[in-house]
Scaffold this active site. Structure first.
Site, short mmCIF file in Angstrom:
data_model
loop_
_atom_site.label_atom_id
_atom_site.label_comp_id
_atom_site.label_asym_id
_atom_site.label_seq_id
_atom_site.Cartn_x
_atom_site.Cartn_y
_atom_site.Cartn_z
N GLU A 48 16.10 -0.03 75.70
CA GLU A 48 16.13 1.01 74.69
C GLU A 48 14.68 1.34 74.35
O GLU A 48 13.89 0.42 74.06
CB GLU A 48 16.86 0.52 73.43
CG GLU A 48 17.00 1.65 72.43
CD GLU A 48 17.67 1.28 71.11
OE1 GLU A 48 18.15 0.14 70.97
OE2 GLU A 48 17.68 2.15 70.22
N ARG A 282 19.31 -15.66 77.74
CA ARG A 282 18.05 -15.01 77.33
C ARG A 282 16.90 -15.97 77.56
O ARG A 282 17.10 -17.18 77.54
CB ARG A 282 18.06 -14.77 75.82
CG ARG A 282 18.73 -13.57 75.33
CD ARG A 282 18.65 -13.56 73.81
NE ARG A 282 17.45 -12.88 73.34
CZ ARG A 282 17.37 -11.56 73.22
NH1 ARG A 282 18.38 -10.79 73.55
NH2 ARG A 282 16.26 -11.00 72.77
N LYS A 292 12.45 -7.32 69.85
CA LYS A 292 11.65 -6.13 69.55
C LYS A 292 11.59 -5.84 68.06
O LYS A 292 10.57 -5.38 67.56
CB LYS A 292 12.24 -4.92 70.28
CG LYS A 292 11.82 -4.88 71.73
CD LYS A 292 12.24 -3.59 72.39
CE LYS A 292 13.72 -3.62 72.63
NZ LYS A 292 14.20 -2.46 73.37
P1 ATP Z 1 15.50 -7.08 71.44
O1 ATP Z 1 16.52 -8.00 70.87
O2 ATP Z 1 14.19 -7.70 71.69
O3 ATP Z 1 15.39 -5.76 70.76
P2 ATP Z 1 17.17 -5.93 73.39
O4 ATP Z 1 18.09 -6.74 74.17
O5 ATP Z 1 17.77 -5.15 72.29
O6 ATP Z 1 15.98 -6.84 72.92
P3 ATP Z 1 16.83 -3.87 75.27
O7 ATP Z 1 15.75 -2.89 75.45
O8 ATP Z 1 18.16 -3.38 74.86
O9 ATP Z 1 16.31 -4.94 74.25
O10 ATP Z 1 16.94 -4.81 76.54
C1 ATP Z 1 16.93 -4.37 77.86
C2 ATP Z 1 17.50 -5.48 78.70
O11 ATP Z 1 16.70 -6.65 78.59
C3 ATP Z 1 18.89 -5.87 78.29
O12 ATP Z 1 19.67 -5.98 79.46
C4 ATP Z 1 18.72 -7.19 77.62
O13 ATP Z 1 19.85 -7.99 77.85
C5 ATP Z 1 17.49 -7.77 78.31
N1 ATP Z 1 16.75 -8.69 77.45
C6 ATP Z 1 16.22 -8.46 76.23
N2 ATP Z 1 15.63 -9.56 75.74
C7 ATP Z 1 15.76 -10.54 76.67
C8 ATP Z 1 15.35 -11.91 76.76
N3 ATP Z 1 14.69 -12.51 75.78
N4 ATP Z 1 15.67 -12.59 77.89
C9 ATP Z 1 16.33 -11.99 78.88
N5 ATP Z 1 16.74 -10.73 78.87
C10 ATP Z 1 16.46 -9.98 77.78
MG MG Z 2 19.40 -3.70 72.89
#
Ligand code: ATP
Ligand code: MG
Length: 591
Positions: A48, A282, A292
């Site tokens: 995102e 994760r 984020k």
């Molecule tokens: P955040 O919680 O940091 O905002 P998010 O999952 O909302 O992270 P996205 O931009 O939606 O952020 O994530 C893009 C992809 O990265 C998704 O498929 C998510 O599952 C993966 N992802 C995010 N954080 C991690 C992590 N710490 N380890 C592994 N994969 C991750």
């Molecule tokens: Mg997300």
């Protein structure tokens, strides 16, 4: 945005290593190909654009790209941009830059969920027509109150009392179609109505209690502007975007596991391509936060200098700190992909970094806390060139010439007026080797009578010990580094410690915030260091080992300095120290 790869490192072929070759996702994919469920493999990385990528995303990228690569499939880059309040084009650009720098290439397959608004709208209409979605007049607060509260432990949702149906749940299909069309037309205020899936208000999984599919928001979207005032929710949008792109395996982190029944419900009811969601653990890393939302707070409230602050676990922060894409990818390969969440020790990341930097970094000498060393039996004005090895780990790196003269900078801590026990460096009467140069014997020192500060150390040199030739009568117990005062360039050096003072900053005591866990000593600025002249010509991103001090990288910042050539003073960041704590941890815990 210019997408050409300008950083030569990103040209390195993606090498995800054999450790990615076997894991539970590979097994799932093999089964799916074997059973004929799919005939090809197509994955996607779906950030995102509401923040910059962090090292957790590096794991997700590596899983998505390496699974596609292994099965000769494709991987899309899709921006999951359906939340206008938080998204921005600057994030899109930063994400693309970081993905390329890490060595992953979406080969032109760049998609945006916001391009699918019309398609998603039509599928919502289809679901309404099947009697499986309804327009609700309840406020968002009332919806969550009707839904009820989960009584849950970490993995299972248990004993949750059923929710209550909305009084609008049984609206006739025609009325729902009419109201939904009018929601789109902008007839109702923000939050005035929602479209909800009609699933099960008694489900133990709260996400299945008639989740919201669309909400009304008059926000300007960074791509679609004001074309829409209704926006699809993530759980509705994501599976249908996957389906639109023919994604076979929608790989995501573990927190989406409880969303999977919903993912499948929307695919089934919309009657679209049956993408399959598979979750993996994760990445969690000690002494930092990988979310984020939290990283944004650090940036917005100026606890750090920006998304690329070298203390941040963002890809841009790590790059500015001096990390290499190879070290990051190797780290992810080594920790592997598992189904259970765990915390990885940051010392292991640093170990992977040192392994890589040791091979590639030219060695130079720099002095962080300078003290003048005067060689009394060296005539003023005389200079000599000495030969120094560029990288003992890399015979092709060759040698360089370094200037030696009467006055040198040495580290203040390499001299002691009164030596503590086991101190083998300079003190009156003792001798040390100056790296690549001569053995010197300390003859005295100058002291400011007012402050008591040592202002210079005096010594004599022994001409027969030039280079590596130390005759037996000049056995020395230590070698110290130095730079020639007349030739050195002034540097600002920034030393870093962990951003947080505790291993798990997210686990804060009641009433405290993760902000309280910040390490107040995470940045140490050394304004007046000196280094070999070549450091004055280093370009941002150039990496070195400063002998005895650690690995350093030329920062993007340059300061003004009238005394220096071009009036500029380069800034160097310490990437990581030389000492490896990981091996010690390994010994202790027998990993
Ligand atoms: P955040 O919680 O940091 O905002 P998010 O999952 O909302 O992270 P996205 O931009 O939606 O952020 O994530 C893009 C992809 O990265 C998704 O498929 C998510 O599952 C993966 N992802 C995010 N954080 C991690 C992590 N710490 N380890 C592994 N994969 C991750
Ligand atoms: Mg997300």
């Amino acid at each position: 945005m210019n997408e050409t790869r300008t950083d030569p490192e990103s040209l390195a072929l993606m090498d995800t290593g054999n450790l990615m070759a076997s894991n539970f996702i590979v097994d799932f994919i093999k089964d799916d190909l074997g059973s004929g469920r799919y005939t090809y493999v197509h994955t996607r990385f779906p950030p995102e654009p509401n923040g910059w990528l962090h090292i957790g995303h590096c794991k997700a990228l590596m899983v998505d790209f390496s699974m596609a690569q292994q099965f000769e499939g494709k991987c899309n880059l899709r921006f999951d941009d359906t939340n206008p309040e938080k998204e921005d084009i600057s994030y899109v650009e930063a994400i693309k830059r970081d993905v390329l720098w890490l060595g992953f290439d979406w080969e032109g397959r760049e998609y945006y969920a916001s391009d699918y608004y019309e398609y998603l709208y039509e599928l919502a209409v289809k679901i309404i027509k099947k009697g499986k979605a309804y327009v609700d007049d309840l406020s968002e607060e009332a919806i969550s109150e009707y839904r009820g509260t989960a009584v849950e432990d970490k993995t299972h949702i248990t004993n949750t009392p059923p929710g209550r149906n909305s009084p609008y749940r049984d609206r006739p299909v025609e009325e729902n179609l009419d109201l939904f069309a009018r929601m789109r037309q902008g007839e109702f205020p923000d939050g005035g109505k929602t479209l909800r899936a009609k699933i099960d208000m008694a489900s133990p999984n709260l996400l299945l209690r008639d989740p919201v599919m669309y909400r009304i928001r008059r926000d300007t979207h960074y791509r679609t502007g004001n074309a829409w005032c209704i926006y699809p929710m993530y759980d509705f949008q994501h599976p249908l975007s996957d389906a639109k792109e023919g994604i076979t395996h929608s790989l995501c982190s573990l927190e989406y596991e409880i969303h999977r029944p919903l993912y499948e419900w929307f695919i089934r009811e919309a009657e679209v391509f049956p993408s399959r969601q598979i979750e993996f653990a994760r990445l969690n890393l000690s002494y930092t936060v990988l979310s984020k939302r939290y990283l944004l707070k650090l940036v917005q409230e100026k606890y750090v200098s920006g998304w690329d602050d070298p203390r941040m676990p963002t890809i841009a922060g790590l790059r500015r700190r001096g990390y290499t894409p190879e070290a990051l990818r190797n780290f992810i390969s080594q920790i592997g992909i598992a189904k259970n969440d765990s915390m990885v020790d940051i010392a292991f990341l640093e170990y992977c970094l040192r392994e890589d930097l040791n091979k590639r970094s030219p060695r130079v000498m720099a002095v962080l806390r300078p003290l003048k060393l005067i060689i009394e039996n060296w005539e003023p004005g005389r200079e000599e060139e000495l030969e120094a090895v560029n990288n003992p780990e890399d015979p092709t790196a060759g040698n360089r010439q370094i200037r030696f003269s009467r006055e040198l900078w040495i580290e203040r801590e390499d001299f002691a007026e009164v030596p503590p026990p086991k101190y083998y460096r300079l003190y009156p009467g003792n001798q040390v080797r100056l790296r690549y140069a001569y053995v010197v014997t300390c003859t005295g020192f100058d002291k400011d009578p007012g402050t008591g500060e040592i202002t210079a150390v005096r010594c004599t040199y022994h001409p027969e010990t030039r280079g590596g030739n130390a005759p037996n009568n000049r056995k020395v117990k230590s070698t110290i580094h130095w730079v020639s005062c007349a030739h050195a360039v002034a540097l600002e050096v920034r030393l870093y410690d962990y951003l947080f003072g505790v291993e798990r900053p997210m686990e804060v005591p009641v009433g405290a915030s993760f902000i309280d866990m910040l390490n107040p000593q995470s940045l140490d600025v050394i304004p007046a260091a000196y280094g070999e002249p070549c450091l004055g010509k280093a370009a941002p991103g150039d990496r070195y080992q400063f002998e005895r001090l650690g690995y350093f990288v030329r920062d993007t910042d340059t300061l003004e300095d009238q005394d220096q050539e071009g009036g500029k003073k380069p800034v160097f960041n310490r990437t990581v120290g030389l000492r490896d704590t990981w091996n010690k941890i390994k010994e202790k815990t027998r990993i």
